[in-house]
Design a protein around this motif. Structure first.
Motif, mmCIF file in Angstrom:
data_model
loop_
_atom_site.group_PDB
_atom_site.id
_atom_site.type_symbol
_atom_site.label_atom_id
_atom_site.label_comp_id
_atom_site.label_asym_id
_atom_site.label_seq_id
_atom_site.Cartn_x
_atom_site.Cartn_y
_atom_site.Cartn_z
ATOM 1 N N TYR A 156 0.302 -1.470 -0.415
ATOM 2 C CA TYR A 156 -0.100 -0.279 0.145
ATOM 3 C C TYR A 156 0.185 1.172 -0.171
ATOM 4 O O TYR A 156 0.929 2.023 -0.926
ATOM 5 C CB TYR A 156 -0.415 -0.271 1.377
ATOM 6 N N ARG A 157 1.608 1.442 0.914
ATOM 7 C CA ARG A 157 3.159 2.490 0.894
ATOM 8 C C ARG A 157 3.209 2.495 -0.096
ATOM 9 O O ARG A 157 3.133 3.095 -0.768
ATOM 10 C CB ARG A 157 3.268 2.372 2.636
ATOM 11 N N GLY A 181 1.427 4.175 -3.591
ATOM 12 C CA GLY A 181 1.129 5.587 -2.629
ATOM 13 C C GLY A 181 0.538 5.848 -1.710
ATOM 14 O O GLY A 181 -0.623 6.676 -1.483
ATOM 15 N N ALA A 182 -0.122 5.193 -0.248
ATOM 16 C CA ALA A 182 -0.751 5.483 0.802
ATOM 17 C C ALA A 182 0.699 6.225 1.494
ATOM 18 O O ALA A 182 1.337 5.745 1.639
ATOM 19 C CB ALA A 182 -1.016 4.080 1.252
ATOM 20 N N SER A 183 -0.495 7.054 1.555
ATOM 21 C CA SER A 183 0.630 8.118 3.273
ATOM 22 C C SER A 183 0.563 7.187 4.431
ATOM 23 O O SER A 183 -0.745 6.167 4.469
ATOM 24 C CB SER A 183 0.370 9.380 3.130
ATOM 25 N N LEU A 221 10.820 5.690 -0.363
ATOM 26 C CA LEU A 221 10.698 4.924 0.865
ATOM 27 C C LEU A 221 11.223 4.576 1.594
ATOM 28 O O LEU A 221 10.923 4.336 3.347
ATOM 29 C CB LEU A 221 10.028 3.019 0.859
ATOM 30 N N ASP A 259 5.093 12.689 4.075
ATOM 31 C CA ASP A 259 5.181 11.687 3.930
ATOM 32 C C ASP A 259 4.019 11.691 3.055
ATOM 33 O O ASP A 259 4.076 10.547 1.734
ATOM 34 C CB ASP A 259 4.983 11.060 5.855
ATOM 35 N N ARG A 260 3.071 13.158 2.968
ATOM 36 C CA ARG A 260 1.884 13.134 2.478
ATOM 37 C C ARG A 260 2.345 13.391 0.809
ATOM 38 O O ARG A 260 1.927 12.583 0.423
ATOM 39 C CB ARG A 260 1.266 14.022 3.198
ATOM 40 N N LEU A 303 5.683 12.165 -0.553
ATOM 41 C CA LEU A 303 5.841 11.306 -1.160
ATOM 42 C C LEU A 303 4.905 10.635 -1.624
ATOM 43 O O LEU A 303 4.817 9.969 -2.777
ATOM 44 C CB LEU A 303 6.971 10.615 0.130
ATOM 45 N N ALA A 304 3.715 10.384 -0.854
ATOM 46 C CA ALA A 304 3.090 9.117 -1.245
ATOM 47 C C ALA A 304 2.520 9.729 -2.383
ATOM 48 O O ALA A 304 1.983 9.302 -3.117
ATOM 49 C CB ALA A 304 2.361 8.665 -0.326
ATOM 50 N N ARG A 305 2.034 11.119 -2.675
ATOM 51 C CA ARG A 305 1.203 11.933 -3.807
ATOM 52 C C ARG A 305 2.503 11.352 -4.382
ATOM 53 O O ARG A 305 2.039 11.358 -6.276
ATOM 54 C CB ARG A 305 1.590 13.524 -3.276
ATOM 55 N N ARG A 333 4.422 8.871 -5.822
ATOM 56 C CA ARG A 333 4.161 7.491 -5.749
ATOM 57 C C ARG A 333 3.009 7.270 -6.751
ATOM 58 O O ARG A 333 2.973 6.448 -7.509
ATOM 59 C CB ARG A 333 4.502 7.020 -4.238
ATOM 60 N N SER A 334 2.083 7.704 -5.945
ATOM 61 C CA SER A 334 0.238 7.360 -6.919
ATOM 62 C C SER A 334 0.434 8.276 -7.640
ATOM 63 O O SER A 334 -0.662 7.557 -8.525
ATOM 64 C CB SER A 334 -0.447 7.913 -4.945
ATOM 65 N N PHE A 337 -4.989 5.311 -4.125
ATOM 66 C CA PHE A 337 -4.521 6.237 -3.499
ATOM 67 C C PHE A 337 -4.169 7.213 -4.771
ATOM 68 O O PHE A 337 -3.888 7.973 -4.086
ATOM 69 C CB PHE A 337 -3.113 5.470 -3.375
#
Lengths: 431, 226
Positions: free
Chosen positions: A329-330, A333-335, B58, B78-79, B81-83, B85-86, B114
């Motif tokens: 998940y991470r 793209g999951a924060s 990561l 973190d948010r 970086l998550a954006r 990646r997604s 995501f």
């Protein structure tokens, strides 16, 4: 939009873990069901309103009875002494006792037959006899006097009977409520010397007496009908003969003022008699009701905590087992907060499912228990209807408690899932 | 002529682990341009996966500067970086990491959960991608019932789903025979080219070197162009 996606993912991942969801689901179902049943019982206790009925009685008015065996809040009804004319004189002699009125009780079986709302009913009851001045000042029902032979005997009923009828019996039997004066002027017949418990007395030992209700009073006993004292003495002589002294069920005492009530109590108790103030009784009942409610609340909390701990440990174990999933998940793209939301949503869905699963049989159980109790114990028909009626508010509260328990239990595992190192989780899963 | 911003820039990047700060990577420098197909080669344990994990956010570098698609990985939240990646990155893992209990379609659809649109909107694209990768008969097959090659294709479809600007692939030909490896490589490169994505392959498979435009070697914690 992302919240909808995460919720969908939570439900999807939950569906794929049916086996591990069974334990928390069942424990939540049990906790929610138990919560609903216990809350219904507590609500019924509250609905009975007994303490409310008694609380309006005055504090200077006390009731003296023969000493009986008490066990905590339960009066076992076994007299340790008697209440007779000597007791009456002793009570009247106490300083500060403004008045003392005996309530004579007939020591014989009695049954009552009458008509009410178009139905003939029959019941066993007690018969009491009191003097005209027994009633608090100005409250003596008109017509409560000795009448000429052959006329209907004037009797008074307890006004609490109407309250109890309206708050419980009427609702449970689908009968209309009664106003306080609905019984006044009605006639019925007393059969002295016979009852459903003692039906085998010889026919000539049964006396049929026609009565007329002349009023209602808070002062008279709720367990029977109260006639003028002269009638009661006459019936006592007819049944027991001249030589047997009359017995009193109680002596009502009026203290001169509320400031001397405690001293009057002590003096009466020193005579070996038992004394109670109706308001104290009301307070005792209210206290008992509070203890019961507290006990029920404690049991509810215990069940919910147990369910919560079970759910938390299961969800925690799932986080450990699902490290790879969380890592994926991470990585996709999951924060951290997305992962936290997914696991909180899982807990909420689990809680909602478990609570609903427990609530439905509990509602059925409530109806079955109510019907079974009525079938086994006829007096249960007089309990307030809330005992077996579905209460949507209680169902909603139980559902919310079950759901809240699961959500709270999900916080720590969700937090742990969010803080999992994704690179490490993926590396471990790959080895 | 307007200058083109690189998709990926490593400047003196270092990564150390443990209490003793053991160096995994020292002063790594490399650059990948948009649409470029590159390979990162080196023996097992040389630090290739660590570099990919840092590029995907990561892991964070312990030294130097790492900029991916304009985002400073060392400093981003973190948010953010998550954006990254997604919405702008696709990853093909060494062990595929398909989730058991989910079908090929569901696994390939995962990144969409995501994203910023309803995941269901990507269902048609997932089916199209899987079909192009030769998985049309296995759209509803559970991940655990697929062969290794089929799982690899599902992982590629998952990486390409949201048309990423950068695709990272960790040992994509790891345990495959020559024929399967060639197929997977060609699918991956064609997919990246169709979407205009940069592609960075981390591999110790020399067969990959014939198809990439540039190669970086990771050795003894350092990165050098081949």
């Amino acid at each position: 939009m992302i919240t909808r996606n995460l919720l969908a993912l939570a439900v999807r991942s939950l569906a794929g873990r049916r086996a591990s969801s069974v334990a928390p689901l069942l424990s939540l179902a049990m906790a929610t069901g138990t919560t609903f049943v216990l809350l219904s019982i507590a609500w019924s206790l509250h609905g009975a309103g007994v303490s409310g009925l008694l609380s309006r009685l005055p504090i200077t008015r006390m009731v003296v009875t023969a000493r009986q065996v008490d066990l905590l809040f339960l009066r076992l009804g076994t007299p340790l002494s008697s209440l007779d004319d000597r007791s009456l004189q002793s009570v009247r002699a106490i300083e500060g006792v403004e008045a003392a009125w005996p309530e004579l009780v007939l020591a014989m079986p009695v049954s009552l037959v009458g008509d009410l709302l178009g139905t003939t009913f029959s019941t066993d009851c007690a018969v009491y006899g009191v003097g005209g001045d027994f009633f608090p000042a100005g409250n003596r029902p008109p017509g409560f006097v000795h009448r000429e032979p052959g006329a209907a005997v004037p009797v008074v009923l307890s006004s609490q009977l109407i309250d109890l009828y309206n708050s419980g019996f009427a609702g449970s039997q689908n009968l209309p409520g009664l106003s306080r004066n609905a019984l006044v002027g009605r006639h019925f017949t007393l059969f002295l010397g016979t009852s459903s418990f003692v039906p085998a007395l010889p026919r000539d030992r049964v006396l049929s007496v026609r009565c007329e209700v002349v009023g209602l009073s808070d002062a008279v006993s709720v367990t029977g009908v109260t006639a003028p004292e002269a009638y009661a003495r006459e019936w006592h002589r007819w049944f027991h003969g001249e030589s047997t002294p009359v017995q009193y069920s109680s002596i009502h005492v009026e203290a001169a003022s509320s400031s001397i009530v405690d001293r009057v109590r002590r003096d009466i108790e020193s005579l070996g008699l038992q004394i109670s103030n109706p308001r104290e009784l009301a307070e005792k009942i209210a206290l008992l009701s509070k203890y019961l409610s507290a006990a029920i609340a404690a049991i509810v909390v215990l069940f919910l905590v147990m369910a919560g701990v079970g759910t938390a440990s299961t969800l925690g174990l799932e986080v450990t087992h699902q490290a790879e999933r969380i890592g994926v998940y991470r990585a996709l793209g999951a924060s951290q907060s997305d992962v936290r939301r997914i696991y909180m949503a899982r807990a909420a869905v689990l809680g909602l499912a478990g609570a609903t699963l427990g609530l439905l049989p509990a509602i059925g159980l409530q109806v079955v228990m109510g019907n079974a109790l009525e079938a086994l114990v006829p007096i249960a028909a007089n309990l307030p209807p809330s005992w077996r009626e579905f209460n949507p508010a209680l169902a909603l509260i139980s559902l919310s408690l079950g759901l809240a328990t699961c959500v709270v239990a999900g916080i720590a595992p969700a937090h742990r899932a969010a803080r999992l190192d994704p690179a490490d989780a993926l590396r471990r899963a790959g080895t | 002529m307007a200058s083109v911003t690189p998709a990926l820039v490593l400047e003196g990047v270092g990564f150390a682990v443990g209490k003793n700060r053991r160096d995994i990577l020292v002063n790594a420098c490399m650059q990948v341009m948009p649409g470029e197909i590159c390979a990162l080669v080196g023996p097992s344990g040389s630090g290739k996966t660590t570099i990919l994990n840092m590029i995907s956010g990561l892991l964070r570098p312990t030294a130097g500067s790492l900029t991916v698609l304009g985002v400073d990985v060392g400093r981003a939240r973190d948010r953010e970086l998550a954006r990254l990646r997604s919405r702008r990155m696709g990853i093909v893992f060494q062990n595929f990491h398909l989730l058991p209990g989910m079908t090929s379609t569901e696994n390939a659809l995962l990144p969409a959960y995501f994203g910023c649109a309803p995941a269901g909107e990507y269902r048609a694209r997932v089916r199209d991608l899987l079909g192009r990768l030769g998985l049309a008969p296995w759209l509803d097959a559970a991940a655990e019932n697929l062969s290794e090659g089929q799982r690899q294709r599902v992982a590629i479809a998952r990486a390409l789903l949201l048309r990423p600007a950068l695709v990272l692939a960790d040992e994509p030909t790891g345990n495959l025979d020559d024929s399967s490896a060639a197929t997977i490589l060609s699918l991956l490169i064609e997919g990246a080219r169709e979407e205009g994505s940069s592609l960075l392959l981390a591999t110790h498979d020399r067969r990959c070197l014939q198809v990439v435009e540039r190669t970086f070697v990771v050795d003894q914690g350092r990165v050098v162009p081949l």
